[in-house]
Motif scaffolding. Structure first.
Motif, PDB file in Angstrom:
ATOM      1  N   LYS A 156      -9.775  19.487  -7.515  1.00 39.77           N
ATOM      2  CA  LYS A 156      -9.104  18.237  -7.891  1.00 39.77           C
ATOM      3  C   LYS A 156      -7.607  18.466  -8.042  1.00 39.77           C
ATOM      4  CE  LYS A 156      -9.264  14.474 -11.242  1.00 39.77           C
ATOM      5  NZ  LYS A 156      -9.949  13.925 -12.418  1.00 39.77           N
ATOM      6  N   ARG A 157      -7.237  19.579  -8.634  1.00 39.24           N
ATOM      7  CA  ARG A 157      -5.812  19.888  -8.787  1.00 39.24           C
ATOM      8  C   ARG A 157      -5.157  20.045  -7.417  1.00 39.24           C
ATOM      9  NH1 ARG A 157      -1.956  23.826  -9.102  1.00 39.24           N
ATOM     10  NH2 ARG A 157      -0.458  23.629 -10.801  1.00 39.24           N
ATOM     11  N   GLY A 158      -5.867  20.676  -6.501  1.00 41.97           N
ATOM     12  CA  GLY A 158      -5.340  20.822  -5.144  1.00 41.97           C
ATOM     13  C   GLY A 158      -5.122  19.473  -4.480  1.00 41.97           C
ATOM     14  N   ARG A 159      -6.074  18.561  -4.671  1.00 44.03           N
ATOM     15  CA  ARG A 159      -5.922  17.214  -4.098  1.00 44.03           C
ATOM     16  C   ARG A 159      -4.740  16.490  -4.729  1.00 44.03           C
ATOM     17  NH1 ARG A 159     -11.548  17.424  -4.840  1.00 44.03           N
ATOM     18  NH2 ARG A 159     -11.434  16.042  -6.646  1.00 44.03           N
ATOM     19  N   LYS A 160      -4.584  16.652  -6.033  1.00 41.13           N
ATOM     20  CA  LYS A 160      -3.460  15.999  -6.718  1.00 41.13           C
ATOM     21  C   LYS A 160      -2.120  16.559  -6.237  1.00 41.13           C
ATOM     22  CE  LYS A 160      -5.618  14.272 -10.862  1.00 41.13           C
ATOM     23  NZ  LYS A 160      -5.167  12.905 -10.888  1.00 41.13           N
ATOM     24  N   LEU A 161      -2.069  17.854  -5.974  1.00 41.13           N
ATOM     25  CA  LEU A 161      -0.831  18.442  -5.454  1.00 41.13           C
ATOM     26  C   LEU A 161      -0.490  17.871  -4.081  1.00 41.13           C
ATOM     27  CD1 LEU A 161      -0.703  22.256  -6.302  1.00 41.13           C
ATOM     28  CD2 LEU A 161       0.923  20.490  -6.910  1.00 41.13           C
ATOM     29  N   VAL A 162      -1.506  17.712  -3.245  1.00 43.07           N
ATOM     30  CA  VAL A 162      -1.276  17.133  -1.920  1.00 43.07           C
ATOM     31  C   VAL A 162      -0.804  15.689  -2.068  1.00 43.07           C
ATOM     32  CG1 VAL A 162      -2.382  16.439   0.245  1.00 43.07           C
ATOM     33  CG2 VAL A 162      -2.877  18.670  -0.739  1.00 43.07           C
ATOM     34  N   ASP A 163      -1.418  14.941  -2.988  1.00 40.78           N
ATOM     35  CA  ASP A 163      -0.982  13.561  -3.231  1.00 40.78           C
ATOM     36  C   ASP A 163       0.464  13.534  -3.722  1.00 40.78           C
ATOM     37  OD1 ASP A 163      -3.495  12.686  -2.509  1.00 40.78           O
ATOM     38  OD2 ASP A 163      -4.181  12.338  -4.570  1.00 40.78           O
ATOM     39  N   TYR A 164       0.801  14.463  -4.603  1.00 40.01           N
ATOM     40  CA  TYR A 164       2.172  14.549  -5.115  1.00 40.01           C
ATOM     41  C   TYR A 164       3.145  14.844  -3.974  1.00 40.01           C
ATOM     42  CZ  TYR A 164       6.278  16.563  -7.356  1.00 40.01           C
ATOM     43  OH  TYR A 164       7.567  16.853  -7.718  1.00 40.01           O
ATOM     44  N   ASP A 165       2.790  15.816  -3.150  1.00 40.70           N
ATOM     45  CA  ASP A 165       3.653  16.160  -2.018  1.00 40.70           C
ATOM     46  C   ASP A 165       3.819  14.975  -1.073  1.00 40.70           C
ATOM     47  OD1 ASP A 165       4.032  18.718  -2.965  1.00 40.70           O
ATOM     48  OD2 ASP A 165       2.496  19.617  -1.679  1.00 40.70           O
ATOM     49  N   SER A 166       2.733  14.256  -0.849  1.00 44.54           N
ATOM     50  CA  SER A 166       2.783  13.092   0.033  1.00 44.54           C
ATOM     51  C   SER A 166       3.704  12.018  -0.544  1.00 44.54           C
ATOM     52  CB  SER A 166       1.373  12.533   0.227  1.00 44.54           C
ATOM     53  OG  SER A 166       1.399  11.396   1.047  1.00 44.54           O
ATOM     54  N   ALA A 167       3.573  11.758  -1.832  1.00 48.19           N
ATOM     55  CA  ALA A 167       4.422  10.752  -2.479  1.00 48.19           C
ATOM     56  C   ALA A 167       5.883  11.194  -2.455  1.00 48.19           C
ATOM     57  CB  ALA A 167       3.957  10.519  -3.914  1.00 48.19           C
ATOM     58  N   ARG A 168       6.121  12.463  -2.707  1.00 47.62           N
ATOM     59  CA  ARG A 168       7.489  12.981  -2.676  1.00 47.62           C
ATOM     60  C   ARG A 168       8.067  12.871  -1.264  1.00 47.62           C
ATOM     61  NH1 ARG A 168       7.790  18.947  -3.882  1.00 47.62           N
ATOM     62  NH2 ARG A 168       7.312  18.990  -1.686  1.00 47.62           N
ATOM     63  N   HIS A 169       7.263  13.208  -0.271  1.00 49.61           N
ATOM     64  CA  HIS A 169       7.695  13.119   1.121  1.00 49.61           C
ATOM     65  C   HIS A 169       8.020  11.668   1.483  1.00 49.61           C
ATOM     66  CE1 HIS A 169       6.628  12.837   5.531  1.00 49.61           C
ATOM     67  NE2 HIS A 169       7.669  13.634   5.527  1.00 49.61           N
ATOM     68  N   HIS A 170       7.173  10.752   1.038  1.00 49.39           N
ATOM     69  CA  HIS A 170       7.395   9.326   1.308  1.00 49.39           C
ATOM     70  C   HIS A 170       8.681   8.853   0.629  1.00 49.39           C
ATOM     71  CE1 HIS A 170       6.436   5.187   2.227  1.00 49.39           C
ATOM     72  NE2 HIS A 170       6.594   4.871   0.952  1.00 49.39           N
ATOM     73  N   LEU A 171       8.896   9.266  -0.613  1.00 48.82           N
ATOM     74  CA  LEU A 171      10.107   8.883  -1.344  1.00 48.82           C
ATOM     75  C   LEU A 171      11.349   9.420  -0.636  1.00 48.82           C
ATOM     76  CD1 LEU A 171      11.469   7.641  -3.855  1.00 48.82           C
ATOM     77  CD2 LEU A 171      11.183   9.868  -4.964  1.00 48.82           C
ATOM     78  N   GLU A 172      11.297  10.666  -0.193  1.00 41.53           N
ATOM     79  CA  GLU A 172      12.435  11.243   0.522  1.00 41.53           C
ATOM     80  C   GLU A 172      12.714  10.475   1.811  1.00 41.53           C
ATOM     81  OE1 GLU A 172      11.327  15.322   1.058  1.00 41.53           O
ATOM     82  OE2 GLU A 172      11.783  15.859  -1.025  1.00 41.53           O
ATOM     83  N   ALA A 173      11.656  10.078   2.505  1.00 37.97           N
ATOM     84  CA  ALA A 173      11.829   9.321   3.747  1.00 37.97           C
ATOM     85  C   ALA A 173      12.473   7.970   3.462  1.00 37.97           C
ATOM     86  CB  ALA A 173      10.483   9.134   4.445  1.00 37.97           C
ATOM     87  N   VAL A 174      12.046   7.312   2.393  1.00 35.86           N
ATOM     88  CA  VAL A 174      12.625   6.015   2.026  1.00 35.86           C
ATOM     89  C   VAL A 174      14.091   6.189   1.629  1.00 35.86           C
ATOM     90  CG1 VAL A 174      12.533   4.169   0.295  1.00 35.86           C
ATOM     91  CG2 VAL A 174      10.434   4.945   1.390  1.00 35.86           C
ATOM     92  N   GLN A 175      14.386   7.226   0.854  1.00 34.46           N
ATOM     93  CA  GLN A 175      15.767   7.467   0.434  1.00 34.46           C
ATOM     94  C   GLN A 175      16.656   7.798   1.629  1.00 34.46           C
ATOM     95  OE1 GLN A 175      15.234  10.515  -2.544  1.00 34.46           O
ATOM     96  NE2 GLN A 175      15.155   9.019  -4.220  1.00 34.46           N
TER      97      GLN A 175
END
Length: 186
Positions: A156-175
């Motif tokens: 579960k922690r691994g999945r959450k890390l991937v979700d975090y990375d995905s959200a961070r990547h999306h935020l960087e793309a938007v910025q």
């Protein structure tokens, strides 16, 4: 006006069941989307397109956990085999005692003692089996049973890390897109 014998449904009666079915389908679609998004993020990370969040200390602890789990499973398996071997030895000992009692003549000295010795021997084997099962095997069963819960938490922690990375990547793309738009208008 003729009636068919059926009662009319109240307005909206069928829609509730449809809504629940739609909710289940929506939940399924959401789960599939999450899995797809995670897989996509992992592929991007493996290709070096996005940065993967690393926690060296946690990864070391997880590796230690998996090593401990493998060792625990091995010990549990060996203990089960050992207990089975003890049971076989008990049966063999019992057969030897029975054979000795059959061939040992009742006229010989010590015939009664032989019966007592065989009975005590059988009790000792039973006691040994019971203590081995209670004190070693059941303890290992409890120990090994704990691994599944911890393993699920690590996953579960691994999945959450991937979700975090995905959200961070999306935020960087938007910025980055916002900065490009600002640069175009300037």
């Amino acid at each position: 006006q003729k009636t068919t014998g059926r009662r009319a449904r109240p307005p909206g009666a069928g829609r509730m069941a449809e809504g629940k079915a739609g909710g289940a389908a929506g939940l399924f679609a959401k789960q599939v989307q999450k899995k797809f998004s995670r897989a996509q993020e992992k592929v991007l990370q493996k290709l070096g397109k996005t940065v993967e969040t690393k926690d060296e200390r946690f990864e070391q602890s997880a590796n230690n956990f998996y090593h401990q789990q493998a060792e625990g499973q091995k010990l549990y398996k060996d203990l089960k085999n050992f207990l089975n071997a003890v049971k076989v030895m008990h049966e063999s000992s019992k057969r030897v005692s029975e054979t000795l009692q059959e061939i040992y003549s009742s006229e010989w000295d010590g015939h009664e003692e032989l019966k007592a010795i065989a009975g005590n021997n059988d009790l000792l084997w039973e006691d040994y089996e019971e203590k081995l099962a209670d004190q070693a095997l059941r303890t290992m069963e409890n120990y090994v049973a704990q691994f599944s819960e911890i393993k699920e938490r690590i996953a579960k922690r691994g999945r959450k890390l991937v979700d975090y990375d995905s959200a961070r990547h999306h935020l960087e793309a938007v910025q980055n897109a916002k900065k490009k738009d600002e640069a175009k208008t300037a």
